[in-house]
Design an enzyme around this catalytic site. Structure first.
Site: not given
Ligand code: CAA
Length: 258
Positions: A66, A109, A112, A132
């Site tokens: 998400a 998400g 999911e 999460e």
């Molecule tokens: N939401 C918003 N933006 C996101 C995102 C997310 N879930 N995942 C990645 N991005 C964005 C980053 O912020 C970044 O944007 P900027 O360039 O503006 O900084 C861009 O995508 C590239 O990401 P990274 O620089 O972090 O890329 P990376 O290769 O270094 O890492 C990754 C990749 C490990 C997937 C890392 O991006 C990450 O950990 N993302 C978040 C994963 C996460 O926590 N997901 C769960 C979300 S909560 C949820 O989903 C609730 C639910 O149950 C529905």
């Protein structure tokens, strides 16, 4: 199939393909993106030519979860009053089979979303997880419910509580994905499976999907009963008569979806 900002939508023969296309955010599932997925799959549901659907992302990310930037400042009242994430489940009301073709990250998400599809096929670089907990929240769209049904309590609990990821091979071993294929062949493999499904009677395919999915909701006794009734119902269709006659007459059946 036009007018979308965050997805690409195309029809390849009898297969409807939705490609998540928010590369700068690793296909983070904003409300806009989810609404577009929902409207694309609903269009495919209505389209008589389409027999099955593929949802895929990019090589780097199926979807990284998400959209954290959208959620960051949300209050409980806002989340509750808008019933945040409720619309994600619209996907599960689609009656045509949906294959998730997953390359790269399927986190939170994203995992999911894949689990809401009917079959998950993974590229060998796919990564699954429910991170999460690292954000001070918990999975909100089936991660604590569908994951446990897919891989069992101990593995699901470990993923949800540690936020650790699972690679494609582990995901296959655990039963989360049906198979792992080389990343560059993922879409072609998903297409083969989707085309095969789409080559059968859409009516019967939808009945089969409904029967399998009912096992999530029903006791074994009720589920077996429901299955048998749907099985009986196929005998009222043209396509069961055609399928069995074609077998007996050693010819290829022609389905009429009725
Ligand atoms: N939401 C918003 N933006 C996101 C995102 C997310 N879930 N995942 C990645 N991005 C964005 C980053 O912020 C970044 O944007 P900027 O360039 O503006 O900084 C861009 O995508 C590239 O990401 P990274 O620089 O972090 O890329 P990376 O290769 O270094 O890492 C990754 C990749 C490990 C997937 C890392 O991006 C990450 O950990 N993302 C978040 C994963 C996460 O926590 N997901 C769960 C979300 S909560 C949820 O989903 C609730 C639910 O149950 C529905």
């Amino acid at each position: 199939t036009t007018g979308f900002q965050n997805i690409l939508v195309e029809k390849k023969g009898k297969v409807g393909v939705v490609t998540l296309n928010r590369p700068k955010a690793l296909n983070a599932l904003s409300d806009g993106l989810i609404n577009e997925i929902n409207s694309a799959v609903k269009q495919f549901q209505e389209d008589k030519e389409v027999g099955s659907i593929i949802i895929t992302g990019s090589e780097k990310a199926f979807a990284a979860g998400a959209d954290i930037k959208e959620m960051e400042k949300k209050t409980l009242a806002e989340a509750y009053n808008t019933d945040m994430l409720a619309q994600w489940h619209d996907l599960t009301y689609i009656r045509k089979p949906i294959i998730a073709a997953v390359n790269g990250y399927a986190l939170g998400g994203g995992c999911e979303l894949a689990m809401m599809c009917d079959i998950i096929i993974a590229g060998d670089k796919a990564v699954f997880g429910q991170p999460e907990i690292k954000l001070g929240t918990i999975p909100g769209c089936g991660g604590t419910q569908r994951l446990i049904r897919a891989i069992g309590k101990s593995k699901a609990m470990e993923l949800v509580l540690t936020g650790n990821n699972m690679n494609a091979v582990e995901a296959e071993k655990a039963g989360l994905v049906s198979r792992v294929v080389p990343a560059e062949e993922l879409l072609a493999e998903a297409m083969k499976t989707a085309e095969k499904i789409a080559s059968y009677s859409q009516l019967t395919v939808s009945m089969a999907k409904e029967a399998v999915n009912s096992s999530y909701e029903l006791t074994l006794k009720e589920g077996i009963h429901f299955e048998r009734r749907i099985f009986h119902a196929t005998f009222g269709t043209h396509d069961q008569k055609e399928g069995m006659s074609a077998f007996v007459e050693k010819r290829t059946p022609t389905w009429h979806n009725k």
